[in-house]
Design an enzyme around this catalytic site. Sequence first.
Site, PDB file in Angstrom:
ATOM      1  N   PHE A   1      33.577  36.848  28.144  1.00  0.00           N
ATOM      2  CA  PHE A   1      34.267  35.893  27.175  1.00  0.00           C
ATOM      3  C   PHE A   1      34.653  34.815  27.896  1.00  0.00           C
ATOM      4  O   PHE A   1      34.123  34.369  29.266  1.00  0.00           O
ATOM      5  CB  PHE A   1      35.781  36.971  27.079  1.00  0.00           C
ATOM      6  CG  PHE A   1      36.513  37.024  28.537  1.00  0.00           C
ATOM      7  CD1 PHE A   1      37.651  36.499  28.758  1.00  0.00           C
ATOM      8  CD2 PHE A   1      35.940  38.136  29.285  1.00  0.00           C
ATOM      9  CE1 PHE A   1      38.299  36.589  29.886  1.00  0.00           C
ATOM     10  CE2 PHE A   1      36.817  38.095  30.427  1.00  0.00           C
ATOM     11  CZ  PHE A   1      38.073  37.465  30.915  1.00  0.00           C
ATOM     12  N   GLY A   2      35.466  33.786  27.125  1.00  0.00           N
ATOM     13  CA  GLY A   2      35.902  32.568  27.846  1.00  0.00           C
ATOM     14  C   GLY A   2      34.724  31.687  27.951  1.00  0.00           C
ATOM     15  O   GLY A   2      34.051  31.550  27.132  1.00  0.00           O
TER      16      GLY A   2
ATOM     17  N   ASN B   1      44.929  40.750  27.369  1.00  0.00           N
ATOM     18  CA  ASN B   1      43.533  40.389  27.067  1.00  0.00           C
ATOM     19  C   ASN B   1      42.540  41.617  27.632  1.00  0.00           C
ATOM     20  O   ASN B   1      42.591  42.064  28.726  1.00  0.00           O
ATOM     21  CB  ASN B   1      43.245  39.297  28.218  1.00  0.00           C
ATOM     22  CG  ASN B   1      41.749  38.779  28.100  1.00  0.00           C
ATOM     23  OD1 ASN B   1      40.859  39.563  27.915  1.00  0.00           O
ATOM     24  ND2 ASN B   1      41.591  37.548  28.075  1.00  0.00           N
TER      25      ASN B   1
ATOM     26  N   THR C   1      48.991  41.869  30.874  1.00  0.00           N
ATOM     27  CA  THR C   1      47.865  40.938  30.183  1.00  0.00           C
ATOM     28  C   THR C   1      47.854  41.547  28.739  1.00  0.00           C
ATOM     29  O   THR C   1      47.977  42.964  28.550  1.00  0.00           O
ATOM     30  CB  THR C   1      46.663  40.853  30.744  1.00  0.00           C
ATOM     31  OG1 THR C   1      46.082  39.997  29.986  1.00  0.00           O
ATOM     32  CG2 THR C   1      46.098  42.115  30.857  1.00  0.00           C
TER      33      THR C   1
ATOM     34  N   HIS D   1      39.552  42.189  27.540  1.00  0.00           N
ATOM     35  CA  HIS D   1      38.515  41.748  28.457  1.00  0.00           C
ATOM     36  C   HIS D   1      38.724  41.741  30.038  1.00  0.00           C
ATOM     37  O   HIS D   1      37.957  42.380  30.644  1.00  0.00           O
ATOM     38  CB  HIS D   1      37.931  40.263  28.175  1.00  0.00           C
ATOM     39  CG  HIS D   1      37.352  40.213  26.697  1.00  0.00           C
ATOM     40  ND1 HIS D   1      36.373  40.858  26.427  1.00  0.00           N
ATOM     41  CD2 HIS D   1      37.680  39.615  25.831  1.00  0.00           C
ATOM     42  CE1 HIS D   1      36.028  40.479  25.237  1.00  0.00           C
ATOM     43  NE2 HIS D   1      37.060  39.652  24.853  1.00  0.00           N
ATOM     44  N   LYS D   2      39.885  41.273  30.375  1.00  0.00           N
ATOM     45  CA  LYS D   2      40.401  41.451  31.835  1.00  0.00           C
ATOM     46  C   LYS D   2      40.994  42.890  32.056  1.00  0.00           C
ATOM     47  O   LYS D   2      40.672  43.001  33.274  1.00  0.00           O
ATOM     48  CB  LYS D   2      41.761  40.247  31.861  1.00  0.00           C
ATOM     49  CG  LYS D   2      41.342  38.913  31.747  1.00  0.00           C
ATOM     50  CD  LYS D   2      42.705  38.311  31.906  1.00  0.00           C
ATOM     51  CE  LYS D   2      42.261  36.561  31.641  1.00  0.00           C
ATOM     52  NZ  LYS D   2      43.489  35.797  32.268  1.00  0.00           N
TER      53      LYS D   2
ATOM     54  N   HIS E   1      35.143  35.942  40.703  1.00  0.00           N
ATOM     55  CA  HIS E   1      36.374  35.629  40.987  1.00  0.00           C
ATOM     56  C   HIS E   1      37.302  36.614  40.866  1.00  0.00           C
ATOM     57  O   HIS E   1      38.239  36.807  41.894  1.00  0.00           O
ATOM     58  CB  HIS E   1      37.057  34.415  40.385  1.00  0.00           C
ATOM     59  CG  HIS E   1      36.650  34.356  39.000  1.00  0.00           C
ATOM     60  ND1 HIS E   1      35.417  34.440  38.300  1.00  0.00           N
ATOM     61  CD2 HIS E   1      37.521  34.601  37.920  1.00  0.00           C
ATOM     62  CE1 HIS E   1      35.553  34.368  37.070  1.00  0.00           C
ATOM     63  NE2 HIS E   1      36.708  34.436  36.668  1.00  0.00           N
TER      64      HIS E   1
ATOM     65  N   ASP F   1      32.302  32.058  29.958  1.00  0.00           N
ATOM     66  CA  ASP F   1      31.230  32.927  30.651  1.00  0.00           C
ATOM     67  C   ASP F   1      29.762  32.271  29.994  1.00  0.00           C
ATOM     68  O   ASP F   1      28.981  32.374  30.878  1.00  0.00           O
ATOM     69  CB  ASP F   1      31.126  34.352  30.371  1.00  0.00           C
ATOM     70  CG  ASP F   1      32.237  34.961  31.172  1.00  0.00           C
ATOM     71  OD1 ASP F   1      32.853  34.365  32.165  1.00  0.00           O
ATOM     72  OD2 ASP F   1      32.665  36.189  31.202  1.00  0.00           O
TER      73      ASP F   1
ATOM     74  N   ASP G   1      46.497  34.830  36.731  1.00  0.00           N
ATOM     75  CA  ASP G   1      46.198  33.595  35.838  1.00  0.00           C
ATOM     76  C   ASP G   1      44.771  33.243  36.435  1.00  0.00           C
ATOM     77  O   ASP G   1      44.473  33.296  37.648  1.00  0.00           O
ATOM     78  CB  ASP G   1      47.269  32.632  35.778  1.00  0.00           C
ATOM     79  CG  ASP G   1      47.141  31.823  34.419  1.00  0.00           C
ATOM     80  OD1 ASP G   1      46.407  32.045  33.533  1.00  0.00           O
ATOM     81  OD2 ASP G   1      47.793  30.744  34.887  1.00  0.00           O
TER      82      ASP G   1
END
Length: 199
Positions: free
Chosen positions: A156-157, A17, A15, A19-20, A184, A159, A76
């Site tokens: 993020f996203g 990202n 990734t 944040h992930k 999740h 949230d 994903d």
Amino acid sequence: CQSIKNRTLKLIFATNNQHKVDEIRSVIDKNLELITLQEAGIDIDIPEPYNTLKENASGKSKVIFDMTGINCFSEDTGLEVDSLGGEPGVKSARYAGDDRSFNANIEKLLSKLVGKPDRSARFKTVISLLIDGRETLFEGICEGRIITERRGEQGFGYDPVFIPAGADKTFAEMTMQEKNKFSHRKKAVEKLVAFLNSL
């Protein structure tokens, strides 16, 4: 195969990202060394052309394993809103366009939910792990609902507009520790770690 119990297992996380990366590093076993694409010197944006989270996760991990030969995993994640027929789903990151704007995605989601009484939704994460070229899949789901306006500065996203079932705060109002009680992504990563411990 390397055991995670008595030695460090190195895995590339496919990734870009951060944040992930931060979320997953907050829950993984200390014997699991997570290497980001950047740390591995890989500068590519892996495409996500498929119609399911599983296919996208599998595709991303396969690209990195084929490039490096190093054990790796990818994930994903999608937000599924019941009254929108499961949208944005697999298109969550690019819901409002290819520039992946969190703000634009939230604006589009909230505008499509205006007047809809059912705001139930869930986050779903699928992880694809490749060890010695063999794939294992893990899934984590967090049920919740979409509120009508943004709350909170964390995360993020989506949230700021998602409250998980059993909570009264959005993910964006929670600390990482609080979010991990519901997340999740954490649920999927816990299955991943349990699997690695069983090897």
